[in-house]
Design a protein around this motif. Structure first.
Motif, mmCIF file in Angstrom:
data_model
loop_
_atom_site.group_PDB
_atom_site.id
_atom_site.type_symbol
_atom_site.label_atom_id
_atom_site.label_comp_id
_atom_site.label_asym_id
_atom_site.label_seq_id
_atom_site.Cartn_x
_atom_site.Cartn_y
_atom_site.Cartn_z
ATOM 1 N N SER A 283 0.853 -1.190 0.000
ATOM 2 C CA SER A 283 0.000 0.000 0.000
ATOM 3 C C SER A 283 0.887 1.237 0.000
ATOM 4 N N LYS A 284 0.254 2.403 -0.014
ATOM 5 C CA LYS A 284 1.004 3.661 0.041
ATOM 6 C C LYS A 284 1.741 3.817 1.368
ATOM 7 N N HIS A 285 1.352 3.036 2.363
ATOM 8 C CA HIS A 285 2.032 3.095 3.649
ATOM 9 C C HIS A 285 3.340 2.314 3.635
ATOM 10 N N GLY A 286 3.560 1.538 2.592
ATOM 11 C CA GLY A 286 4.829 0.849 2.430
ATOM 12 C C GLY A 286 4.987 -0.430 3.211
ATOM 13 N N GLU A 287 3.887 -0.977 3.764
ATOM 14 C CA GLU A 287 4.082 -2.190 4.556
ATOM 15 C C GLU A 287 4.451 -3.366 3.669
ATOM 16 N N GLN B 212 -6.547 6.048 -4.422
ATOM 17 C CA GLN B 212 -5.815 7.127 -3.758
ATOM 18 C C GLN B 212 -4.369 6.748 -3.436
ATOM 19 N N GLU B 213 -3.804 5.827 -4.231
ATOM 20 C CA GLU B 213 -2.419 5.416 -4.013
ATOM 21 C C GLU B 213 -1.530 5.809 -5.191
ATOM 22 N N GLU B 214 -1.954 6.830 -5.945
ATOM 23 C CA GLU B 214 -1.125 7.292 -7.054
ATOM 24 C C GLU B 214 0.028 8.152 -6.550
ATOM 25 N N VAL C 144 2.893 -1.529 -4.509
ATOM 26 C CA VAL C 144 2.435 -0.139 -4.512
ATOM 27 C C VAL C 144 3.580 0.725 -4.014
ATOM 28 N N VAL C 145 3.940 1.738 -4.782
ATOM 29 C CA VAL C 145 5.028 2.612 -4.369
ATOM 30 C C VAL C 145 4.580 3.426 -3.161
ATOM 31 N N ALA C 146 5.362 3.404 -2.106
ATOM 32 C CA ALA C 146 5.011 4.135 -0.889
ATOM 33 C C ALA C 146 5.021 5.632 -1.156
ATOM 34 N N ARG D 277 6.082 6.155 6.464
ATOM 35 C CA ARG D 277 7.160 5.315 6.971
ATOM 36 C C ARG D 277 6.630 3.907 7.186
ATOM 37 N N SER D 278 7.319 2.954 6.617
ATOM 38 C CA SER D 278 6.884 1.575 6.752
ATOM 39 C C SER D 278 6.877 1.156 8.214
ATOM 40 N N PRO D 279 5.829 0.441 8.643
ATOM 41 C CA PRO D 279 5.836 -0.093 9.997
ATOM 42 C C PRO D 279 7.037 -0.988 10.254
#
Length: 350
Positions: free
Chosen positions: A112-116, A199-201, A331-333, A338-340
């Protein structure tokens, strides 16, 4: 599109798979011991999971089985269910074990956009249909879909009170059934379709992407599909309206997926790996626990694997590199997230 039925071990029906059971694998006792020891080693290291690679957690006793799993995911039926991990170990240890397995199978990519890189499939209050909603953060039923990666891995930590069962279907089998019944609708699925990015563009990208639902490239089939993302893209005035024929094609696709699906249930400790290029997966309606600490929870990995197939060049907008074996998908963060998994696991001992 193919004018002939697709053939190969990835073409199957749910009825056939329920009878075969060769997709259900059992961890051996020494493999379980090795996997748990690898997980413990990760936790003791105090290092972020994303800094742990395969050489950091050697799995000599399990390596042969992992190689066979990769083979069956790409050159076999495209699904593997693994059983035998104890369900009574702390979730943090199960998470570390899944990471160790995943690093030996391939490269984790952002979900996801959150980078997890290691996601949690649980009800966080997201509602399907909302512009930024993602299915893995919702409760209840999920429609058939693919994830944006070569292979998705799911480890069941806690199951719901009832329901929440897995539905898995062979997409080449759907192709063949549609070719027989409605080849005119099948042809539509090989044409471009608009999907929402939810909403992850990235900056400068359109909030949608264009991708066929079905594709054939170098003799190999692939499908990228989420009806929810297709419908969500309709909120943008620049996106062409779905035609009656396209709606009919999606309806038939959904009906065939339900008709041909394998119905199975993951239990705590089970791990499921699916090849997204030849399978869709869905979830039945569920009744979950009211207590947040007991709610249904699965850990999830999205993997780019070294034996993946080549993809058509027009998949590059979504997947990045399309060459076989490339690290791709995900998905590019977004900037500022910041990734968890940037947070150290120091102190999280099991």
């Amino acid at each position: 599109m193919s004018r002939s039925p697709l053939t190969g071990p990835w073409v199957w029906t749910g009825v056939e798979m329920a009878e075969r059971q060769d997709w259900v694998w059992q961890w051996a006792t020494d493999e379980v011991a090795e996997l748990l020891a690898a997980g413990q080693s990760i936790l003791r290291s105090g290092r972020p999971l994303e800094k742990i690679s395969a050489p950091d957690v050697p799995l000599p006793k399990t390596a042969a089985k992992l190689a066979l799993i990769l083979r069956d995911l790409e050159a076999g039926p495209g699904l593997v269910n693994l059983r035998g991990l104890p369900a009574d170990v702390p979730p943090v240890l199960l998470r570390a074990v899944l990471w160790a397995i995943g690093r030996h199978l391939g490269t984790p990519v952002s979900q996801s956009k959150h980078g997890e890189l290691l996601g949690e499939v649980t009800d966080t209050g997201d509602r399907l249909g909302d512009p930024g909603a993602r299915g893995y953060r919702t409760g209840g039923k999920l429609r058939f879909h693919t994830d944006r990666c070569d292979v998705v891995g799911l480890l069941c930590v806690r199951q719901s009170l009832s329901g929440g069962d897995s539905l898995i279907v062979s997409t080449p089998a759907i192709h063949n059934a549609m070719l027989e019944r409605r080849p005119d609708l099948l042809e539509l699925l090989f044409q471009p379709w608009y999907h929402s990015r939810q909403q992850e563009e990235r900056p400068g990208e359109d909030p949608w992407y264009v991708n066929p639902v079905f594709a054939l490239h170098q003799g190999r089939f692939t499908s990228q599909y989420s009806r929810s993302f297709i419908e969500s893209a309709q909120r943008f005035p620049q996106v062409p309206r779905l035609t009656a024929a396209q709606e009919e094609a999606l309806d038939l696709l959904a009906a065939l997926a339900q008709e041909l699906a394998l119905h199975t249930r993951m239990e705590p400790g089970d791990i499921q790996f699916l090849n997204n290029h030849v399978t869709y997966h869905a979830r039945t309606a569920l009744l979950d626990h009211a207590d947040q600490a007991r709610k249904r929870l699965l850990y999830r990995l999205w993997l780019a694997v070294p034996n993946s197939r080549a993809l058509p060049e027009d998949f590059a907008e979504l997947w990045g590199p399309t060459a076989p074996g490339a690290v791709r998908g995900g998905v590019v963060a977004a900037a500022g997230y910041r990734s968890p998994l940037d947070l150290t696991l120091a102190g999280e001992t099991a």
